[in-house]
Write a protein that holds these residues in place. Structure first.
Motif, short mmCIF file in Angstrom:
data_model
loop_
_atom_site.label_atom_id
_atom_site.label_comp_id
_atom_site.label_asym_id
_atom_site.label_seq_id
_atom_site.Cartn_x
_atom_site.Cartn_y
_atom_site.Cartn_z
N PRO A 16 0.84 -1.19 0.00
CA PRO A 16 0.00 0.00 0.00
C PRO A 16 0.88 1.25 0.00
O PRO A 16 1.95 1.26 0.59
CB PRO A 16 -0.78 -0.11 1.31
CG PRO A 16 -0.70 -1.55 1.69
CD PRO A 16 0.61 -2.05 1.17
N ARG A 17 0.41 2.28 -0.70
CA ARG A 17 1.15 3.55 -0.70
C ARG A 17 0.68 4.37 0.49
O ARG A 17 -0.51 4.69 0.60
CB ARG A 17 0.82 4.36 -1.95
CG ARG A 17 1.46 3.91 -3.21
CD ARG A 17 0.97 4.79 -4.35
NE ARG A 17 1.22 4.14 -5.63
CZ ARG A 17 2.32 4.34 -6.36
NH1 ARG A 17 3.23 5.20 -5.95
NH2 ARG A 17 2.49 3.70 -7.49
N VAL A 18 1.60 4.78 1.34
CA VAL A 18 1.26 5.68 2.44
C VAL A 18 1.38 7.09 1.90
O VAL A 18 2.48 7.59 1.67
CB VAL A 18 2.17 5.46 3.65
CG1 VAL A 18 1.81 6.45 4.76
CG2 VAL A 18 2.04 4.04 4.17
N LEU A 19 0.26 7.73 1.67
CA LEU A 19 0.27 9.08 1.10
C LEU A 19 0.39 10.13 2.19
O LEU A 19 0.84 11.25 1.95
CB LEU A 19 -1.01 9.31 0.29
CG LEU A 19 -1.28 8.26 -0.80
CD1 LEU A 19 -2.58 8.59 -1.53
CD2 LEU A 19 -0.12 8.20 -1.78
N GLU A 27 -10.61 11.38 -5.30
CA GLU A 27 -11.63 12.06 -4.49
C GLU A 27 -11.16 12.22 -3.05
O GLU A 27 -11.37 13.26 -2.42
CB GLU A 27 -12.94 11.26 -4.52
CG GLU A 27 -13.76 11.44 -5.78
CD GLU A 27 -14.26 12.88 -5.95
OE1 GLU A 27 -14.86 13.43 -5.00
OE2 GLU A 27 -14.02 13.47 -7.03
N ALA A 28 -10.53 11.17 -2.54
CA ALA A 28 -10.07 11.22 -1.15
C ALA A 28 -9.02 12.31 -0.97
O ALA A 28 -9.00 13.01 0.05
CB ALA A 28 -9.52 9.86 -0.73
N LEU A 29 -8.14 12.48 -1.96
CA LEU A 29 -7.10 13.52 -1.86
C LEU A 29 -7.74 14.91 -1.77
O LEU A 29 -7.24 15.79 -1.07
CB LEU A 29 -6.17 13.43 -3.08
CG LEU A 29 -5.19 12.25 -3.07
CD1 LEU A 29 -4.54 12.10 -4.43
CD2 LEU A 29 -4.14 12.43 -1.98
N ARG A 30 -8.82 15.08 -2.48
CA ARG A 30 -9.53 16.35 -2.44
C ARG A 30 -10.01 16.62 -1.00
O ARG A 30 -9.86 17.73 -0.48
CB ARG A 30 -10.74 16.25 -3.39
CG ARG A 30 -11.14 17.52 -4.08
CD ARG A 30 -12.20 17.24 -5.13
NE ARG A 30 -11.70 16.56 -6.32
CZ ARG A 30 -10.99 17.16 -7.27
NH1 ARG A 30 -10.70 18.43 -7.16
NH2 ARG A 30 -10.56 16.49 -8.31
N VAL A 38 1.44 13.00 -5.53
CA VAL A 38 1.87 12.89 -4.13
C VAL A 38 2.90 11.78 -3.97
O VAL A 38 2.66 10.63 -4.33
CB VAL A 38 0.68 12.63 -3.19
CG1 VAL A 38 -0.01 13.93 -2.88
CG2 VAL A 38 -0.28 11.63 -3.79
N HIS A 39 4.05 12.16 -3.44
CA HIS A 39 5.05 11.15 -3.11
C HIS A 39 4.58 10.35 -1.90
O HIS A 39 3.87 10.87 -1.04
CB HIS A 39 6.39 11.81 -2.79
CG HIS A 39 7.08 12.35 -4.01
ND1 HIS A 39 7.93 11.59 -4.77
CD2 HIS A 39 7.02 13.56 -4.61
CE1 HIS A 39 8.37 12.31 -5.78
NE2 HIS A 39 7.83 13.52 -5.72
N SER A 40 5.01 9.13 -1.84
CA SER A 40 4.69 8.33 -0.66
C SER A 40 5.29 9.00 0.57
O SER A 40 6.41 9.50 0.54
CB SER A 40 5.26 6.92 -0.82
OG SER A 40 4.60 6.27 -1.87
#
Lengths: 335, 306
Positions: free
Chosen positions: A179-182, A199-202, A326-328
């Motif tokens: 999983p990517r930890v954003l 959508e979640a990033l928004r 977005v980088h991890s």
């Protein structure tokens, strides 16, 4: 945010040049699944099967037994619904390297219930030997073939097509079961997949501005899923976890995270966004996301509910968010 | 022309297949006996000269079940070893209706590919010689038995072999009931479109299915006409006529698959089966009187073998 077009179409041609063993199989949706350019470049390695998915999947199994790597391309519903028995017995049981590229996951299409693959993660995850990927952005589209073909057995890939945003840096390709930890956070953890991550990033950007400490992981490998990789992120979220998936909440990411919590002994309140055990219908993606509570505002409401506070976030706040790649937030090895 | 000696040897093999299956049906109190009665000559013919399988150095003994295929199980072994080692010019065999497994095992013994003691493991827990075989079972190439999937898997293998420049052919035994399945016609459509002629199919047309006689369940006629319309080379033969069965397998069929429709009698050699009144799919021996009648049939078969 960078938007790319026909990403898989290009990646598939490049991959074909490096991998003479691959054969592309289609069921009358070659251009709809971005296999057209491969067909034009490698005509003798392109096997149209007509509208006969059951035959196609069993043929793919036979081809794989002779040393080829079949890359099956069609809409997801016509793979896992139409040909499930063929996948189970001709492909999954013998653990053959057939790679299924399943287009139109979830509510991506206005094609309605006939074309919307809404329970495929649940169905395919239940098949022994299957690996299940859920692609979330252009970087992952670029990496899907590499990851799928690095697995010696069958792989089901929920694929994106057309114009796809690049959410993750091009030099951070997807990795199996990582999983990517954003973002890390101590109030709430958001776990999202597929088109829901955008959508979640928004929402997370605005939530953070309102003082909520929000962790965020993007999950692109639905199986295998190693619970320990998300255990710390879950434990850090004192109010709870929200999952957000382009799929029914039965058997997909929400279920996977719930299983992970139980297996790791980390209990947190869990809210699952996604189709609430319902079929959808034909309409635009944005319309459906709002109707079924799968958009940024739906996530905001769940976070508000978990932290017990009205944050006063409006649609305008969400619309103003500018999303960049977005980088991890953490090295994959440390997850 | 059939090479000398073949028909005589295949007659012996067919009798042996029927006898071995009846013996095990008696031992187990039941089994898929009528299918042996209908297909004994077909399998004897396929293994007795029609198929060009790679030889095995000596009759093989089945291995114990070694687990299902998975990334973590490199030890599982396929059943195709009984059909000989992989060779570009060697034929392959796929049994599509796997409730015929015992008949295949018996045919392997008659063909000198399986040690006769291998059948002692039939239907025993932990054995690979399963009642309804899987791809680890003797003579099994792929996972069939979910009816209709054998042909498409065979097509995938044959297409792969064609692309690899191999000359060996792929043979199948199919049951007539499988022609009720939509997928099978998808497969014939594909065979025709890709002009695939390295596939030969023998069909046991016994006109029986699980629920009873096919005409009482779902008719498939005119099967030969349908197959011809789908582009296959079709031959219809008496499925107990060893010469006709052999010669049909030698018919030229450039650019199209060969289908040999074998009209068979599901009670052939075991007339007691006629007492079942058409419910022939699976025989369960109900009482001692019935058992003695089947033992008498076995004695007749054994007497016929001299």
């Amino acid at each position: 945010m960078e938007i790319l077009a026909q990403v898989h179409a290009r990646t598939l041609v490049d991959f074909g040049a490096r991998h003479p063993e691959v054969r592309v199989l289609t069921a009358d949706l070659s251009n709809s699944c971005e296999a057209g350019p491969f067909r034009d470049v490698y005509r003798d390695r392109f096997i149209p099967c007509g509208i006969s998915e059951q035959n196609m999947l069993s043929i793919a199994g036979g081809l794989a037994r002779e040393g080829f790597v079949p890359l099956v391309h069609t809409f997801g519903v016509f793979i896992y619904r139409r040909a499930l028995d063929q996948i189970a017995m001709s492909v999954a049981y013998p653990n053959l390297p057939v790679k299924m590229f399943a287009f139109l996951p979830g509510i991506l299409t206005p094609g309605g219930a006939t074309h919307q693959a809404i329970e495929d993660v649940a169905v395919m995850r239940a098949l022994p030997n299957l690996t299940v990927l859920d692609i979330g952005d252009a970087t992952e589209v670029e990496g899907a073939l590499d990851v799928a073909c690095s697995v010696p057995g069958p792989v089901y890939v929920r694929m994106l097509r057309g114009e796809v945003p690049r959410l993750f840096p091009a030099d951070e390709p997807m990795r199996l079961d990582r999983p990517r930890v954003l973002a890390t956070g101590t109030d709430v953890l958001v776990a999202s997949s597929s088109i829901c991550t955008e959508e979640a990033l928004r929402a997370t950007a605005v939530l953070r501005a309102k003082g909520v400490s929000v962790g965020h992981v993007h999950v692109s490998t639905m199986k295998p899923f190693t619970p320990a990789r998300v255990a710390d992120a879950i434990a850090a979220a004192r109010f709870g976890v929200v999952t957000m998936e382009n799929h029914t909440v039965v058997g997909g990411l929400g279920t996977i995270v719930a299983e992970a919590m139980v297996e790791c002994g980390v209990a947190r309140p869990l809210r699952r966004l996604g189709l609430q055990d319902t079929f959808a219908h034909g309409a635009s993606r944005a319309y459906l996301a709002r109707e079924y509570g799968m958009d940024a505002m739906a996530l905001v409401r769940q976070v508000e509910s978990l932290v017990g506070d009205r944050l006063g976030i409006t649609e305008d706040d969400l619309a103003a968010v500018r999303i960049e790649a977005v980088h991890s937030a953490a090295k994959a090895e440390a997850m | 022309m059939v090479p000398p000696g073949i028909l005589e040897r295949n007659a012996v093999a067919a009798r042996g297949i029927r006898r071995r299956v009846l013996q095990h049906t008696l031992r187990n109190g039941g089994g898929y006996l009528s299918q042996a009665c209908s297909s004994a000559e077909i399998l004897a013919t396929l293994y007795g000269g029609v198929m060009d399988l790679a030889p095995v150095p000596a009759p093989l003994l089945p291995r114990p079940f070694a687990g299902v295929p998975s990334a973590g199980n490199p030890d599982c072994r396929p059943g195709w070893e009984f059909n000989g080692p992989r060779r570009p010019d060697a034929d392959r065999f796929i049994l599509s209706p796997t409730h015929y497994s015992l008949i295949l095992y018996a045919a392997l013994i008659e063909a000198g590919r399986m040690d006769p003691s291998g059948l002692d493991q039939f239907n025993r827990d932990g054995s690979s010689v399963e009642m309804i075989g899987a791809e680890h079972s003797p003579g099994m190439e792929v996972m069939t038995g979910s009816l209709g999937q054998g042909l498409s898997q065979a097509i995938g293998m044959a297409l792969g072999r064609r692309m690899n420049g191999e000359t060996g052919r792929t043979w199948l035994l199919m049951s007539d009931g499988e022609f009720q399945i939509g997928m099978v016609w998808e497969a014939f459509q594909f065979l025709s479109h890709y002009a695939m002629d390295a596939i030969g199919i023998y069909v046991d047309v016994n006109r029986q299915q699980c629920d009873g006689p096919m005409e009482s369940v779902m008719g498939i006629d005119p099967l030969a006409g349908k197959l011809a319309a789908f582009g296959a080379e079709v031959a219809t033969v008496d499925g107990h006529d060893l010469q006709a069965l052999h010669e049909a397998g030698r018919l030229p069929h450039p650019g199209r698959p060969l289908v040999v429709l074998c009209e068979t009698d599901p009670c052939r050699g075991v007339p007691e089966l006629r007492a079942l009144g058409g419910k022939l799919h699976y025989l369960r021996i109900k009482d001692d009187a019935e058992r003695r009648r089947y033992e008498a049939c076995l004695a007749t078969l054994q007497a016929g073998e001299g």
